[in-house]
Design a protein around this motif. Structure first.
Motif: not given
Length: 538
Positions: A144-154, A166-168, A229-233, A383-387
């Protein structure tokens, strides 16, 4: 040029509604606030407005997570307010473009609430679902561009779903024809209302690789991000399979066929891919998007060579389409902070506006650029931005460019009668609209002078462009339309420069643009700090 479509060479003023003007005292801007200030916007000399999302949303990503594409979120007003906004804008001669976020929805959207319940309902395949690997992990390595896996378990389905953001914000399955038809029907709703154009958010993210292949790793030396962000995986991969898939081209042609039923309407695609310039050229060729823009001029790079090389590269690739340029928006640090080391002057603000508005193409300008606003420095607790919250402190997110417009000297700078959703920094209060309107030398009045002057220069709006090879810090090019040739030169430094122009013939300097002007003595050109020259070539 009476037959030229309105969007070719247009200046499009981006309004971030949360931060424009609050009229109901809840600290958040709204549609009636935009209506109240449309005369101000029209007075800037721009051609159109682009309004960031105002649809019904839980606001996890401040409107880019849509729960109902056909309704206004109560935070912003009502459908009647939008109709009134559209009518007033058109009466003032302004075109209206709205954001359309097609690749994903909010997790609160009715489609996703049904889809997540099981595998046998009518919306079961409307999102991107996949089984876990044998070890229980996600189906592939997409991030995900916002960090971590682009997959969420349902757990209700016993599957993972894809979210590029975002996961949402679950991704729609554009391989499903019913999804494409429903998305286009939502677009049709707004075209029927009379909007003049669509800004298409993350338009290259609509399709994913149906085989769910892993993205290959990217060498460390190539991990330079555009808009993240350049430090974003996220920067650690080549994103070949989770976006910019070839199937998207056919969908863009479906979308264009719909737009063509509403003469005068236009599309502007936001594109961020592994080769954004090539994707822009591809997406605007043939019968696809009218315009595209990417993040190439929304980076920290600022030099005559970088700008020249970037625009030349696009010109070489985009042989059919039409570009749109931007140097600021709601996702990146304000340009005076990125390119002016945090303290750019009114002269630099006006010069940068003139620069981007003199390139071949259309232009998106962001609210507050006309005031010479810099990036707001906000403490973590504001801050309000989750990113930004996720990547603090190395990356502070997007809140610094989203703070409220300063309209006057009153409490909260005239933005709201209540505490704003983001604070107004003191340095922005000093640059408020009321003060600048009273100062002939202000950035605001310089902005207005240039925009109104540009309207009288068809070569700047519609002409071809040819760069000249000039030394740093000088950027120079020629705009040509018919028999008219206009030389454009910018000194991108805070010190005067003098050099010989590499051009034969006579030059007649043009006046009325309001910028710090250079002087010609024979073949020698002297430019003051942040100075410019516009001259007719004979």
């Amino acid at each position: 040029m009476t037959d030229t479509p309105w969007w070719r060479g247009a200046v499009i003023y981006q309004i971030y509604p949360r931060s424009f003007l609050d009229t109901d005292g809840d600290g958040v801007g709204d549609l009636p606030g935009i209506i109240e200030r449309l005369d101000y916007v029209a007075g800037l000399g721009v051609d159109a407005i682009w309004i960031a999302p105002f649809f019904r949303s839980p606001m996890a990503d401040f409107g880019y997570d849509i729960a109902d594409y056909r309704d206004i979120d109560p935070l912003f007003g009502t459908l009647a307010d939008f109709d009134a906004l559209l009518a007033k804008a058109h009466a003032l001669g302004l075109k209206v473009m709205i954001d359309q976020v097609l690749s994903h929805t909010s997790a609160e959207h009715a489609w996703f609430r049904e889809s997540r319940q099981g595998r046998d309902n009518t919306k079961a395949d409307w999102y991107v679902w996949a089984d876990a690997r044998e070890d229980g992990g996600p189906p592939n390595n997409w991030l995900s561009l916002f960090g971590g896996s682009a997959w969420q378990w349902e757990p209700r389905r016993g599957q993972y779903y894809l979210h590029n953001f975002l996961t949402s914000q679950p991704d729609l399955n554009f391989h499903h024809p019913d999804v494409r038809a429903a998305v286009l029907d939502n677009v049709r709703f707004w075209l029927e209302k009379g909007v003049d154009g669509l800004r298409l958010d993350a338009i290259n993210f609509c399709f994913h690789d149906a085989a769910l292949r892993d993205n290959p790793p990217k060498p460390k030396a190539e991990r330079t991000g555009r808009g993240f962000s350049p430090d974003n995986p996220y920067a650690f991969q080549y994103h070949y399979y989770n976006n910019t898939r070839p199937e998207n081209l056919a969908f863009l042609e479906e979308l264009r066929a719909l737009m063509d039923r509403y003469p005068g309407s236009a599309t502007l695609g936001e594109i961020s891919s592994e080769d954004s310039l090539a994707t822009m050229a591809e997406y605007t060729s043939g019968h696809r998007l009218h315009m595209g823009y990417s993040f190439e001029l929304l980076t920290d790079d600022f030099s005559a060579a970088y700008i020249r090389d970037t625009v030349r590269a696009l010109e070489a690739k985009m042989t059919e389409g039409w570009p749109c340029w931007a140097i600021s928006n709601h996702d990146v640090e304000r340009v005076l902070s990125r390119w002016g080391n945090g303290h750019g002057s009114a002269a630099m603000a006006n010069q940068l506006t003139a620069l981007v508005c003199s390139l071949r193409g259309s232009v998106c300008v962001y609210q507050g650029e006309e005031l010479g606003l810099t990036e707001a420095e906000l403490p973590y607790e504001a801050l309000r931005d989750p990113y930004g919250i996720a990547f603090w402190p190395e990356f502070k997110g997007r809140d610094g460019c989203r703070t409220p417009m300063p309209w006057g000297d009153g409490e909260h700078a005239g933005f709201s009668g209540a505490m704003p959703w983001l604070p107004v920094p003191p340095e922005h209060r000093a640059l408020n609209v009321a003060r600048q309107q009273a100062d002939p030398a202000s950035a605001l009045n310089g902005y207005r002078r240039f925009m109104h002057w540009r309207r009288t220069q068809p070569a700047l709006r519609h002409g071809t462009m040819r760069f000249l090879d000039t030394p740093e810090p000088v950027l120079a090019f020629v705009r040509e339309l018919g028999e008219e040739r206009v030389l454009v030169v910018f000194n991108l430094s805070a010190a005067p420069v003098e050099f010989a122009l590499p051009l034969p013939g006579e030059l007649r300097p043009l006046e009325g643009h309001g910028l710090l002007a250079g002087t010609l003595t024979g073949e020698r050109l002297r430019l003051p700090a942040n100075g410019s020259l516009f001259a007719r070539m004979t």
